[in-house]
Design an enzyme around this catalytic site. Structure first.
Site, short mmCIF file in Angstrom:
data_model
loop_
_atom_site.label_atom_id
_atom_site.label_comp_id
_atom_site.label_asym_id
_atom_site.label_seq_id
_atom_site.Cartn_x
_atom_site.Cartn_y
_atom_site.Cartn_z
N ASP A 172 73.76 7.05 6.67
CA ASP A 172 75.28 7.72 7.23
C ASP A 172 75.93 6.90 7.98
OD1 ASP A 172 77.28 9.25 6.83
OD2 ASP A 172 76.67 11.05 7.81
N TYR B 298 61.87 8.56 10.32
CA TYR B 298 63.15 8.12 10.98
C TYR B 298 62.76 8.30 12.57
CZ TYR B 298 66.25 8.30 7.10
OH TYR B 298 67.00 8.19 6.03
#
Length: 532
Positions: free
Chosen positions: A149, A204
């Site tokens: 994003d 992540y």
């Protein structure tokens, strides 16, 4: 008897392609071809005379000169085409390892009119010559493993595509890329390899200041240091996310009965803290099969809200159930795609002697160097001077952490207030760093204000400054004639009208947010593309 014999010979000749050799008389060697023309055969099967139509040498040599010339030209063209085809280099399917700092970019995927990672990468592939200029990347089978994003960085992003395997390929591509985007390695793969569908797990990390976990009963400061008991409490809450759950409350536009909201989390931990630039930071690391839009940031946002005391621990259990809850979304600055895992692919293909393993162990040193030089400074220094996490923490009281009602005017008011607070900029802070500036070159002890002065001015800024000066010089005479007073009177008269419409505008925010979430959800594909 003669009739039966003729029928037998006729049937025998029909089964052979060269029946004339059995029924016709051969010409005598003494006869000329001209005499043979029109000679009849006494053994014509149908009772009539058969004419021997033997081709003449003159007819075979009577081709037009134009046809001969045309055949010669066509043969030359064919040979030239064959030469070009032999020189043509075939494209091969590869896996490309990328590292980039997402600050100042509008995400990974190409979006017309915006600055994205893929846009800079594709332009570099064109310039390097490994992909034909202007070619459609869809025909090159281009596929990203994770669609990060806005503002999200990556250390181990992988894309797959077909390209020319040139010499010194990595150096040629990096030559045309900015310093915040670098190709670490390129490896040959099988023809059917897909960086997204062949990925088993993604890891992540989220870098955040530990004062995010400070209780609301205390004054939040950058001098806060997390205790072992608090760190243990955070890890206990993170352990609730492990396993398969329905994460429909941690994304946008999905309902509880949507099977794609079921996601599997392997591990989620918060590691020991460290101090940098006078602020204590901690790394939260999550490993899962795949993630939905904003899922990780909402999972961390709920943990921070519970740790600070805005919500109870029971909210986590309620979030997995049917009702839609109001859960905050943490900032995207600290989120980094650390690595992607191809365990099944490596097990099947890495030992065949042709294809390499996609574990990227030989690139760890280069990745760590890039992380220390570009990713960590852009997160830590921006947190120190821009204070994005501190501003986001001030919006947590605006969330209800409860069921979202269909028609709730109060919620629209809270959303309007939240958007105002999140949209505030620290205009008085001279040390605020613009989003499109890489702070990797900042020196120890140097303030961002001093660092920004050392950067070369962009042409667009110089032009805008010149335009502002010229417009200011033109506006000065008008203010002397009283135009400025009239403008101030008009401005003051419109302020009252704007204040009257403010309440009506806030009531419309509920429906606007719903449509916005639906638009964001349309970016997700049916197979659950990795978006965070």
């Amino acid at each position: 008897m003669t009739t039966l014999l003729r029928r037998a010979v006729y049937s025998f000749c029909c089964n052979h392609s060269r029946s004339s050799s059995f029924i016709t008389f051969r010409m005598s060697s003494t006869e000329s071809p001209e005499a043979a023309v029109g000679q009849t055969s006494p053994l014509a099967l149908d009772g009539t005379e058969a004419v021997n139509k033997r081709p003449l040498e003159e007819e075979s040599s009577a081709e037009p000169a134009a046809k001969v010339q045309k055949s010669e030209n066509s043969s030359k063209e064919t040979s030239a085409d064959e030469t070009v085809k032999k020189v043509k280099i075939p494209k091969k399917k590869v896996a490309m390892l990328l590292s980039y700092c997402g600050v100042g970019y509008q995400g990974m995927q190409i979006n017309p009119g915006t600055r994205t990672i893929e846009k800079d990468l594709v332009n570099a592939l064109y310039k390097a010559g490994c992909v034909p200029e202007g070619s459609n990347m869809g025909k090159m089978n281009f596929q990203r493993c994770a669609r990060t994003d806005k503002g999200v960085s990556a250390i181990g992003q992988v894309v797959s595509l077909k390209m020319l395997l040139l010499e010194n390929l990595v150096e040629k591509i990096n030559k045309h890329l900015p310093s915040v985007i670098q190709v670490m390695d390129v490896k040959r793969t099988t023809g059917g390899f897909n960086s997204k569908h062949h990925c088993n797990y993604r890891t992540y990390m989220y870098l955040l200041p530990t004062y995010s976990f400070q209780s609301i009963e205390e004054i939040t400061t950058e001098k806060y240091r997390i205790t072992d008991e608090k760190l243990k409490e955070i890890n206990e809450m993170l352990a609730v996310y492990k396993g398969t759950h329905n994460f429909h409350n941690f994304t946008s536009g999905k309902l509880h009965d949507d099977m794609s909201a079921q996601r599997y989390i392997m591990d989620f931990v918060c590691e020991k803290a460290f101090v940098d630039e006078g602020i204590e930071f901690a790394v939260m690391r999550v490993k899962g099969q795949s993630f939905m839009l904003h899922q990780i940031r909402k999972m961390i946002g709920l943990i921070i809200a519970i740790a600070r005391g805005y919500a109870s621990k029971a909210t986590m259990d309620k979030a997995f159930k049917e009702n839609k809850l109001d859960i905050p979304r943490a900032p995207g600055l600290g989120l980094v795609l650390e690595s992607v895992h191809y365990d099944w692919y490596n097990k099947k293909w890495s030992g065949d002697g042709v294809h390499e393993s996609l574990s990227w162990e030989d690139c760890k040193e280069k990745q760590d160097e890039f992380k220390r030089k570009h990713i960590y400074p852009n997160i830590i220094i921006r947190e120190k001077y821009n204070k994005s996490m501190m501003h986001w923490l001030s919006t947590l009281p605006l969330h209800t952490y409860d069921v979202i009602e269909a028609h709730n005017p109060m919620r629209g008011f809270l959303i309007a207030e939240k958007s105002k607070m999140e949209g505030q900029t620290v205009s008085s802070n001279v040390n605020e760093i613009p989003p499109d500036v890489d702070v990797a070159g900042i020196k120890p002890g140097q303030t961002p204000e001093e660092f920004l002065k050392t950067l070369p001015k962009k042409e667009e800024e110089e032009k805008s400054n010149d335009c502002e000066e010229s417009s200011a010089s033109l506006d000065e005479p008008k203010s002397e004639t009283g135009a400025g007073n009239k403008l101030s009177e008009n401005t003051s008269s419109t302020e009252g009208a704007n204040s009257k419409t403010e309440v009506t505008h806030s009531l419309k925010q509920n429906t606007e947010e719903t449509s916005e979430e639906t638009t964001l959800e349309s970016k997700q594909d049916s197979q659950g593309e990795v978006t965070t």
